[in-house]
Scaffold this motif. Structure first.
Motif, mmCIF file in Angstrom:
data_model
loop_
_atom_site.group_PDB
_atom_site.id
_atom_site.type_symbol
_atom_site.label_atom_id
_atom_site.label_comp_id
_atom_site.label_asym_id
_atom_site.label_seq_id
_atom_site.Cartn_x
_atom_site.Cartn_y
_atom_site.Cartn_z
ATOM 1 N N PHE A 27 3.665 23.273 39.882
ATOM 2 C CA PHE A 27 2.985 23.618 41.136
ATOM 3 C C PHE A 27 1.823 22.661 41.355
ATOM 4 N N VAL A 28 1.630 22.256 42.597
ATOM 5 C CA VAL A 28 0.494 21.397 42.923
ATOM 6 C C VAL A 28 -0.166 21.882 44.216
ATOM 7 N N PHE A 36 2.228 23.487 46.957
ATOM 8 C CA PHE A 36 3.490 22.763 46.908
ATOM 9 C C PHE A 36 4.110 22.939 45.536
ATOM 10 N N ARG A 38 6.638 20.773 42.846
ATOM 11 C CA ARG A 38 7.300 19.504 42.570
ATOM 12 C C ARG A 38 8.454 19.803 41.616
ATOM 13 N N THR A 53 9.647 17.276 46.413
ATOM 14 C CA THR A 53 8.375 17.972 46.569
ATOM 15 C C THR A 53 8.471 18.824 47.818
ATOM 16 N N LYS A 55 6.942 22.438 50.071
ATOM 17 C CA LYS A 55 5.940 23.495 50.198
ATOM 18 C C LYS A 55 6.539 24.752 49.611
ATOM 19 N N THR A 56 5.718 25.565 48.958
ATOM 20 C CA THR A 56 6.280 26.768 48.326
ATOM 21 C C THR A 56 6.891 27.691 49.372
#
Lengths: 187, 314
Positions: A27-28, A36, A38, A53, A55-56
Motif C-alpha cells: 500500500f502507498v 493506492f 502497488r 498501481t 487506487k484502492t
C-alpha cells in the motif's frame, strides 16, 4: 469485480483476458494523497510478471477460482506433472511459472492448487517445510566470524545455509519464501 | 536528535494528541473517541494525525523554532511495511527560514544523528530534483503542458494507464502517473529531495510565485518517503479557504464511506491574522527512518508492539 484494496497475495485477476495471480502487494499513500496499492502480478502460463498501481477504490476483475488438491508426481525438466487426487486427472504446469518449486516440492506430496478453467494458477506451498538433509559439508572449524554456518542440500535439491551442527540425515525446517533455515527438527 | 535541536535554538514542545478538532485532511482517516462526564456532558474527541495545528498555534504566539516527537494516528491505514496506525512523527518548525533552508537543516540533522552503521546511501548530501524534472525524466511528461484534468488524463492514456470511466481530479491522475513511473525510478544511491509539488495538490504550503507549483518537498531515502516539508502558508484568508475547501471534500468522501468526520475549528486561521512569522516545517516519519538506518525491511522491526501483532493477539 472487487476493489483494488481488497486484492491480496494469491488473489486471481483477469487482465486483458489473461489470468494473473497477485504475488506482491504494497500500500502507498503518495504525500498526503489518497490510498493506492502497488501490485506485482504473475501470469501462471508464461511466468511473466506485471506491475500495476491502482487506487484502492478502483475496480478490478477478479475470477472465481477453486482450491483443488493435486499430488506432485515428477518434473521432466520443463513441466511439473501433477495429479488431481480425486479425479486422477493429470496436468502439466510449466516449471518456469514457479521458479525454485522444483527444489521445494516433494515427489508424492499433495499440494492445494488454485485452479481456474482447468488451469493451475497457483501451487500453494506451505511457508515452512521440513526437509531431510541429504548432503552436508563437513564443518570447517575456525571460520566463526559469520556465526559459523555451512551449506547443506535437502532431499529435494534445495541448498540451505545452516549452523555447522546440522548433520546429514537430520531434519530442518526452512522458510520456503526466503529459503532460510529456521530450526532443527528432532524426529 | 534532541541534542541537535537543543543546540540549534529550538524548544522541545509536547502538544495534545487528544483533540476536540483536527486539521481537515480529506485522505487521512481519523480515530474518534468520547470525553464523557455526567455533569458537563460528553464531547467527541480525536487522536491527532499530526501535531501541526498545536505547533502552529505556539509559533503564532511567538514560541520561535520548535520541535516535537509525537505519536500520531491514522485510521484505515493499510498495514504493511511502511504503515502502522499509530506511529511516531518528528516535526520541526524553523522560524525565519524557508523550505530551501530546511533542506540544509535536514541534511545537517541526519549527518549528525545517524545511527552507527547507517548505510551511506541514506546520508547527505541529498540529491535535489523538482517534481516537474522527475516527471519529465521518468515518465516523459511535461507537467507545464498538462495543467488541466483533461489533458493530463489524455497523457495518462498515452502512457498506457487504465483510468476508470468516472472523471477524477487532476491530483488523482497525477498520482497514478507519479506512482507508476516516477516513484519506482527514484535513484536510491543518495536521499532525494523532490521539490516544487504541483499547485493542484491543495495543502498549506505557499505557492511558487508565477508558476503552478508549491514550495513543498518530500524526501525519499532508499526509495521510501521519509519526510515532508512546507514553506508554511501565513495568509489567514488562504488558510481559511483551505479549511473550507478541504473540509467540504472530506465530508463529501466520508459521507459515502460512513467514516469519522472530525470537527474542525475555523478560528484556527485567526492565529495567522496577528502576524505569523516566516517559517518552514518538516514532518519526518521516525519509524521509517529507524527502519532504514537499522536495515530492517518493515517498520514493524522497530516498533515494540506492532499493530498487526496486537490485532492477532500476539
Amino acid at each position: 469485480m472487487i476493489k483494488a484494496g481488497q486484492i491480496e497475495k494469491g488473489t486471481a485477476l483477469l487482465i486483458k483476458g489473461q489470468p494473473f495471480v497477485c504475488v506482491e502487494r504494497e500500500f502507498v499513500n503518495p504525500g498526503k494523497g489518497s490510498a493506492f496499492v502497488r501490485l506485482k502480478l504473475k501470469s501462471p502460463s508464461t511466468g511473466q510478471t506485471l506491475s500495476e498501481t491502482m487506487k484502492t477504490q478502483d475496480n478490478a476483475e477478479d475470477i472465481t477460482v477453486e482450491d483443488i488438491d493435486y499430488q506432485y508426481m515428477y518434473n521432466d525438466g520443463e513441466n511439473f506433472h501433477l495429479m488431481n487426487t480425486s479425479t486422477y486427472d493429470q496436468i502439466e504446469v510449466p516449471m518456469g511459472s514457479f521458479p525454485d518449486y522444483q527444489y521445494i516440492m516433494k515427489d508424492g506430496e499433495t499440494y492445494r492448487c488454485t485452479v481456474w478453467e482447468d488451469q493451475i494458477l497457483d501451487i500453494q506451498v506451505p511457508s515452512k517445510v521440513v526437509f531431510l538433509v541429504a548432503e552436508a559439508e563437513e564443518a570447517v572449524k575456525g571460520d566463526t566470524v559469520q556465526g559459523a554456518t555451512k551449506y547443506v542440500t535437502t532431499e529435494t535439491g534445495l541448498k540451505v545455509r545452516v549452523p555447522i551442527f546440522i548433520k546429514q540425515g537430520e531434519k530442518i525446517r526452512v522458510n520456503t519464501e526466503t529459503k532460510e533455515y529456521l530450526e532443527r527438527v528432532n524426529s | 536528535m534532541r541534542r541537535y535541536f537543543d543546540e540549534h535554538g529550538y524548544t522541545e514542545v509536547d502538544t495534545p494528541i487528544l483533540s476536540p478538532d483536527l486539521i481537515p485532511e480529506p485522505t487521512i482517516e481519523n480515530f474518534a473517541t468520547t470525553f464523557s462526564n455526567e455533569f458537563v456532558g460528553s464531547r467527541e474527541l480525536y487522536l491527532v494525525p499530526s501535531p501541526e495545528i498545536y505547533m502552529k498555534r505556539l509559533i503564532a504566539q511567538g514560541s520561535g523554532s520548535i520541535y516535537q516527537f509525537s505519536h500520531c494516528f491514522r485510521n484505515s491505514e493499510q498495514l504493511g511495511r511502511q504503515h502502522n496506525p499509530e506511529f511516531t512523527m518528528l516535526e520541526y518548525y524553523t522560524v525565519d527560514a524557508d523550505e530551501q533552508d530546511s533542506i540544509a537543516i535536514t541534511e545537517e540533522l541526519l549527518a549528525n544523528t545517524a545511527l552507527p552503521g547507517c548505510p551511506e546511501h541514506l546520508l547527505p548530501p541529498f540529491r535535489k530534483m523538482t517534481v516537474a524534472q522527475a516527471c519529465k525524466k521518468y515518465a516523459g511528461v511535461d507537467l507545464d503542458k498538462v495543467q488541466d484534468p483533461k489533458t493530463l488524463r489524455a497523457e495518462a492514456g498515452r502512457l498506457g494507464l487504465h483510468l476508470p470511466d468516472a472523471p477524477e481530479s487532476w491530483e488523482e491522475t497525477f498520482n497514478r502517473i507519479f506512482l507508476t513511473f516516477v516513484e519506482p525510478s527514484i535513484p536510491q544511491d543518495r536521499p532525494l529531495v523532490l521539490c516544487e509539488y504541483p499547485a493542484q495538490i491543495e495543502c498549506l504550503a505557499t505557492k511558487t510565485p508565477g508558476r503552478p507549483y508549491r514550495r513543498r518537498w518530500e524526501m525519499y531515502a532508499g526509495g521510501v518517503e521519509v519526510a515532508n516539508c512546507y514553506d508554511e502558508e501565513r495568509d489567514a484568508d488562504t488558510v481559511r479557504n483551505y479549511y473550507r475547501k478541504a473540509y467540504a471534500e472530506l465530508i463529501r468522501r466520508r459521507n459515502s464511506t460512513e467514516t469519522v468526520i472530525p470537527d474542525i475549528d475555523l478560528s484556527f486561521a485567526d492565529c495567522f491574522d496577528v502576524g505569523f512569522p516566516q517559517c518552514s516545517g518538516v514532518a519526518m516519519g521516525m519509524d521509517r527512518l529507524l527502519m532504514l538506518q537499522l536495515g530492517k525491511s518493515s517498520i514493524e522491526g522497530v516498533i515494540l508492539f506492532p499493530f498487526s501483532a496486537m490485532m492477532a493477539g500476539r
